[in-house]
Design a protein around this motif. Structure first.
Motif, PDB file in Angstrom:
ATOM      1  N   TRP A 166      37.854  17.559  36.920  1.00  0.00           N
ATOM      2  CA  TRP A 166      38.037  17.936  35.517  1.00  0.00           C
ATOM      3  C   TRP A 166      39.436  17.593  35.014  1.00  0.00           C
ATOM      4  N   LYS A 167      40.442  17.636  35.915  1.00  0.00           N
ATOM      5  CA  LYS A 167      41.838  17.470  35.519  1.00  0.00           C
ATOM      6  C   LYS A 167      42.226  16.008  35.314  1.00  0.00           C
ATOM      7  N   VAL A 168      41.387  15.088  35.733  1.00  0.00           N
ATOM      8  CA  VAL A 168      41.723  13.667  35.659  1.00  0.00           C
ATOM      9  C   VAL A 168      41.678  13.204  34.201  1.00  0.00           C
ATOM     10  N   PRO A 169      42.762  12.578  33.684  1.00  0.00           N
ATOM     11  CA  PRO A 169      42.766  12.102  32.293  1.00  0.00           C
ATOM     12  C   PRO A 169      41.635  11.109  32.034  1.00  0.00           C
ATOM     13  N   GLY A 170      40.969  11.277  30.917  1.00  0.00           N
ATOM     14  CA  GLY A 170      39.884  10.381  30.529  1.00  0.00           C
ATOM     15  C   GLY A 170      38.510  10.862  30.926  1.00  0.00           C
ATOM     16  N   VAL A 171      38.427  11.832  31.824  1.00  0.00           N
ATOM     17  CA  VAL A 171      37.117  12.307  32.262  1.00  0.00           C
ATOM     18  C   VAL A 171      36.388  13.033  31.121  1.00  0.00           C
ATOM     19  N   LEU A 172      37.092  13.929  30.411  1.00  0.00           N
ATOM     20  CA  LEU A 172      36.432  14.724  29.370  1.00  0.00           C
ATOM     21  C   LEU A 172      35.824  13.872  28.253  1.00  0.00           C
ATOM     22  N   PRO A 173      36.574  12.895  27.673  1.00  0.00           N
ATOM     23  CA  PRO A 173      35.934  12.089  26.628  1.00  0.00           C
ATOM     24  C   PRO A 173      34.759  11.254  27.127  1.00  0.00           C
ATOM     25  N   THR A 174      34.817  10.806  28.393  1.00  0.00           N
ATOM     26  CA  THR A 174      33.663  10.041  28.886  1.00  0.00           C
ATOM     27  C   THR A 174      32.444  10.941  29.072  1.00  0.00           C
ATOM     28  N   LEU A 175      32.682  12.222  29.362  1.00  0.00           N
ATOM     29  CA  LEU A 175      31.570  13.172  29.456  1.00  0.00           C
ATOM     30  C   LEU A 175      30.955  13.423  28.083  1.00  0.00           C
TER      31      LEU A 175
ATOM     32  N   PHE B  51      27.192  12.594  26.878  1.00  0.00           N
ATOM     33  CA  PHE B  51      26.389  13.590  26.162  1.00  0.00           C
ATOM     34  C   PHE B  51      25.800  12.993  24.889  1.00  0.00           C
ATOM     35  N   ALA B  52      26.641  12.298  24.107  1.00  0.00           N
ATOM     36  CA  ALA B  52      26.184  11.724  22.846  1.00  0.00           C
ATOM     37  C   ALA B  52      25.123  10.655  23.072  1.00  0.00           C
ATOM     38  N   TYR B  53      25.389   9.776  24.054  1.00  0.00           N
ATOM     39  CA  TYR B  53      24.408   8.719  24.331  1.00  0.00           C
ATOM     40  C   TYR B  53      23.049   9.309  24.698  1.00  0.00           C
ATOM     41  N   CYS B  54      23.044  10.268  25.608  1.00  0.00           N
ATOM     42  CA  CYS B  54      21.779  10.809  26.091  1.00  0.00           C
ATOM     43  C   CYS B  54      21.118  11.737  25.085  1.00  0.00           C
ATOM     44  N   SER B  55      21.889  12.278  24.136  1.00  0.00           N
ATOM     45  CA  SER B  55      21.283  13.030  23.043  1.00  0.00           C
ATOM     46  C   SER B  55      20.392  12.113  22.214  1.00  0.00           C
TER      47      SER B  55
ATOM     48  N   MET C 159      21.872   7.992  14.474  1.00  0.00           N
ATOM     49  CA  MET C 159      23.080   7.282  14.070  1.00  0.00           C
ATOM     50  C   MET C 159      24.336   8.129  14.323  1.00  0.00           C
ATOM     51  N   ILE C 160      24.239   9.426  14.101  1.00  0.00           N
ATOM     52  CA  ILE C 160      25.377  10.324  14.330  1.00  0.00           C
ATOM     53  C   ILE C 160      25.810  10.265  15.795  1.00  0.00           C
ATOM     54  N   PHE C 161      24.850  10.301  16.698  1.00  0.00           N
ATOM     55  CA  PHE C 161      25.187  10.304  18.118  1.00  0.00           C
ATOM     56  C   PHE C 161      25.680   8.938  18.594  1.00  0.00           C
TER      57      PHE C 161
ATOM     58  N   PHE D   4      30.397   5.907  20.628  1.00  0.00           N
ATOM     59  CA  PHE D   4      31.369   4.818  20.491  1.00  0.00           C
ATOM     60  C   PHE D   4      32.792   5.360  20.433  1.00  0.00           C
ATOM     61  N   GLY D   5      33.011   6.381  19.608  1.00  0.00           N
ATOM     62  CA  GLY D   5      34.349   6.928  19.438  1.00  0.00           C
ATOM     63  C   GLY D   5      34.919   7.519  20.712  1.00  0.00           C
ATOM     64  N   MET D   6      34.116   8.248  21.468  1.00  0.00           N
ATOM     65  CA  MET D   6      34.592   8.882  22.696  1.00  0.00           C
ATOM     66  C   MET D   6      34.870   7.854  23.791  1.00  0.00           C
ATOM     67  N   LEU D   7      34.079   6.807  23.847  1.00  0.00           N
ATOM     68  CA  LEU D   7      34.347   5.766  24.846  1.00  0.00           C
ATOM     69  C   LEU D   7      35.650   5.042  24.542  1.00  0.00           C
ATOM     70  N   GLU D   8      35.897   4.750  23.270  1.00  0.00           N
ATOM     71  CA  GLU D   8      37.154   4.098  22.910  1.00  0.00           C
ATOM     72  C   GLU D   8      38.344   4.995  23.253  1.00  0.00           C
ATOM     73  N   LEU D   9      38.198   6.299  23.044  1.00  0.00           N
ATOM     74  CA  LEU D   9      39.259   7.237  23.422  1.00  0.00           C
ATOM     75  C   LEU D   9      39.481   7.232  24.932  1.00  0.00           C
ATOM     76  N   THR D  10      38.390   7.147  25.706  1.00  0.00           N
ATOM     77  CA  THR D  10      38.494   7.069  27.163  1.00  0.00           C
ATOM     78  C   THR D  10      39.290   5.846  27.595  1.00  0.00           C
ATOM     79  N   TYR D  11      38.971   4.694  27.014  1.00  0.00           N
ATOM     80  CA  TYR D  11      39.660   3.467  27.390  1.00  0.00           C
ATOM     81  C   TYR D  11      41.168   3.562  27.098  1.00  0.00           C
ATOM     82  N   ARG D  12      41.508   4.128  25.957  1.00  0.00           N
ATOM     83  CA  ARG D  12      42.927   4.235  25.581  1.00  0.00           C
ATOM     84  C   ARG D  12      43.658   5.213  26.503  1.00  0.00           C
ATOM     85  N   THR D  13      42.997   6.302  26.855  1.00  0.00           N
ATOM     86  CA  THR D  13      43.612   7.273  27.767  1.00  0.00           C
ATOM     87  C   THR D  13      43.895   6.649  29.121  1.00  0.00           C
ATOM     88  N   ILE D  14      42.929   5.910  29.658  1.00  0.00           N
ATOM     89  CA  ILE D  14      43.104   5.247  30.958  1.00  0.00           C
ATOM     90  C   ILE D  14      44.207   4.192  30.885  1.00  0.00           C
TER      91      ILE D  14
END
Length: 388
Positions: free
Chosen positions: A199-208, A212-216, A366-368, A373-383
């Protein structure tokens, strides 16, 4: 030997896909037989997904102690029991009892085999793996359609359980094929991190959140696409409506087949970005107020094609993004987050469509897609920041 093992792994994922679209395909008829509101499909789906969440959360602990081959054997057996149980359920409430092995089996296969392939194989293999999942998911609505036409929805679940039982027997015969990687597995999993540290690893939370959004969106399509056509395109037969459950899966299969051919050249990140853009184009086609069902049907196939590389791409990136020490726990958490989406969001949509009409489905999707998309881009920037 390596080719034979990979063939068995692909077959396992065909089996994983078989149960996923049965409930959505059979529900318009099951709802009538059980005399319950249409939204009640969401509660059964939610129960299946909740059990999958539990299975995924325990997967890092299990993977560290039990070889993948044994997890697969037990998980397929649980899936067989769940499918057979659905086939003998004469009352709605019994579906919840058999949803327990139904969900536990799917989660065990998904988490363990995805971790195994992400660790030992390329992105192309991961995409092809999930393409074969799509093969299973496309086949099962056809099975349900034939069952509805000639027998009943109960036979759709029963016939699928027989196919899965055959896959189980093949996996038992193929147990010696896994021996090659047993020592590698033992070395890798000695240093594996647990859920709490991951849980403490940077980038894990936005990828989760992205998962969630993709599978919704994906889970909503799995359950409600046939009902969307039943509610917005009057005059279609039950067997035709049931067969529309395969549209999103056909798209997923096509998207992952294409991705498997080009993923090693383009990489996971670019493929995912392209995929989400294609998904949005498909959703826009579904929204268009065009007479008949053809445009919407094509739209769902295109949306599924765009979704294709997202799931396998996110999971295949886990070892590269977070290291092998955390990969098993990250994939387990991803699976749990994914099935939170599968659990609650199709049920939430079921309640919304009762109030607003099933025609709101494309907006919901469309919302999900945008959140993913937004959370994955945040993950990439964090990493990227952590690597500097």
């Amino acid at each position: 030997m390596a080719f034979l093992l990979l063939t068995v792994i692909y077959l396992i994922f065909i089996g994983l896909g078989l149960p996923d679209s049965l409930l959505g395909s059979g529900w318009p008829r099951m709802q009538v037989d059980f005399a319950v509101p249409s939204s009640y499909a969401g509660y059964v789906s939610m129960t299946i997904a909740f059990m999958t969440i539990l299975s995924a959360l325990f997967s890092p602990w299990v993977i560290k102690r039990v070889h993948t081959k044994w997890i697969v054997i037990v998980s397929i057996l649980l899936s067989v029991v769940g499918l057979w149980g659905f086939s003998i359920s004469g009352q709605y409430v019994l579906l919840f009892f058999f949803a327990v092995p139904y969900g536990l089996g799917a989660g065990g296969i998904d988490a363990s085999v995805n971790h195994y392939v992400a660790t030992h194989y390329s992105g192309a293999v991961m995409n092809f793996l999930h393409c074969f999942y799509g093969v299973g998911a496309v086949i099962s609505p056809v099975i349900m359609a034939q069952a509805l036409k000639y027998a009943g929805w109960q036979e759709g679940f029963r016939w699928t359980s027989y196919i899965l039982l055959g896959i189980l027997l093949i996996c038992i015969l193929a147990l010696p094929l896994w021996r090659k990687n047993e020592e590698e597995r033992d070395e890798e999993n000695v240093e594996s991190a647990g859920i709490r540290d991951t849980w403490k690893v940077p980038g894990v939370l936005p990828t989760l959140i992205a998962f969630f959004a993709y599978c919704s969106g994906e889970g909503t399509c799995f359950l409600w696409v046939p009902s969307y056509f039943a509610g917005t395109k009057p005059g279609l037969g039950e067997d035709v409506i049931a067969s529309f459950g395969s549209l999103i899966f056909a798209g997923l299969m096509l998207g992952r087949l294409i991705s498997g051919c080009i993923s090693n050249k383009l990489g996971d990140r670019l493929l995912i970005r392209i995929g989400i853009m294609v998904e949005l184009i498909g959703i826009i086609l579904v929204i268009l107020p065009v007479p008949g069902y053809l445009t919407a049907a094509v739209g769902f196939v295109i949306a599924g094609t765009g979704m294709g590389p997202v799931y396998p791409g996110i999971q295949h990136m886990a070892p590269a993004n977070f290291g092998k020490k955390y990969s098993a726990a990250v994939i387990g958490l991803q699976m749990a987050s994914a099935y939170v989406g599968f659990t609650f969001m199709p049920a939430v949509f079921g309640l919304l469509q009762q109030e607003l009409g099933i025609g709101i489905m494309p907006v919901y999707l469309m919302i999900f897609a945008a959140l993913n998309f937004g959370m994955l881009e945040l993950t990439y920037r964090t990493i990227a920041r952590m690597e500097k």
